[in-house]
Design an enzyme around this catalytic site. Sequence first.
Site, short mmCIF file in Angstrom:
data_model
loop_
_atom_site.label_atom_id
_atom_site.label_comp_id
_atom_site.label_asym_id
_atom_site.label_seq_id
_atom_site.Cartn_x
_atom_site.Cartn_y
_atom_site.Cartn_z
CB SER A 49 -1.17 0.10 1.09
OG SER A 49 -1.98 0.97 1.11
CG ASP A 76 -7.30 -2.03 -3.44
OD1 ASP A 76 -7.97 -1.31 -2.45
OD2 ASP A 76 -6.06 -1.96 -3.37
CG HIS A 88 -5.94 -1.85 0.46
ND1 HIS A 88 -5.54 -1.39 -0.59
CD2 HIS A 88 -5.34 -1.68 1.32
CE1 HIS A 88 -4.31 -0.81 -0.43
NE2 HIS A 88 -4.25 -0.68 0.98
#
Length: 385
Positions: free
Chosen positions: A184, A310, A339
């Site tokens: 991320s 996502d 995610h």
Amino acid sequence: ILSPSRKHSLHISYYLFFQRPALVCSEAFGTFLYKHCPVVVEHFRPTPWCWGGRLQTLANAFLKSRPTINYRNELIRTVDGGQISLDWVDNHSSTAYPESSTRPTVLFLPGLTGNSRQPYVLHAIRQAAIRGFRCVVFHYRGFGEEELLTPVTYCAASTSDLEYAVQHVKRLFPNSPLLGAGVSMGGIILLNYLANKQADSGLEAGFTISVPWDVQKSCDSMEEPLNMLLFNRHLARGLCETVNRHRDVLQKVVDVDYVIKARSIREFDERFTTHLFGYESCAEYYRDASPAFKLHNTTVPILCLNAADDPFSPQHAFPLDMVKQLSNVALLVTAYGGHIAFMQGLFPRREGYMEHLFGQFVQAVFEHPEDLKEACSIKEVLINS
């Protein structure tokens, strides 16, 4: 297999519909991945009761197990008087690489408010450790358990602390190959670092999971009502709690009471990050932080995993056109996965798709460096299933 530009979106949709990941990369890089990372051509079928991206994301956070990892902590001082916390897994019992000085090392960057105790970090470290590699988790200033010594934390566009950490690891183990892995926001920082340093990054390769490619578009997605309720406010709360924890230091440069009233990531960045790092607006900061606009400057091999559903990283922001032109970058897109989730099986508590991909790629990089280097020097691009 080689697809004209106007057909790429159609081909992506076709492959996603049939649940086989779409691999966008050069033909040579793809051949390398098919041979050494066979998971890229396997059908990814998510947990049957957990198909949607939001549900995958939420369920993974609650269900994922936490394998026991014993870290050795190291605090390193920076030139501005601050400190960075590193958690090491030295893996002295490695039979594959018994010599410490040449044992390959994986440098791991967690997500926005993450640390070395997050389940996705623990499972990734386990995947690397069982293959005999040394691991080190890089913590952002103020977000480990260490004390914040200077009124500086981090932002997604700033790579100076990561550069300092890489230099430190290379000084300790100059003969050890080093791979960077980011999740991320950790992936954003890693990609920005690789774009900034290019051939001087000190890394053999990069690996990212669930990167928000365009931070502005990611923020817009996160402000959709349901995403705001489920994710945005929770992350903003974590950021505010950290600022409040370091109130004594940070109140020298910001109005802490004003900052901690932020109810979204954008509000937090407007009140804190942009001010701390000298940006005139959030838009300017988000543009500077977005790796989609810098990916063409990278030179080392990079494998990126994203899910089309996502909620943090919308599919329309994936830099397909840019990846098509690069010989060193591969983008693997699954139809589902949410995610940092990619859960499989009825009881998805252990390693899933992303951990298996990570383990195979890390092993391929360290065991076949010459093949990888040769593969990433050819500029024929394709979309494959």
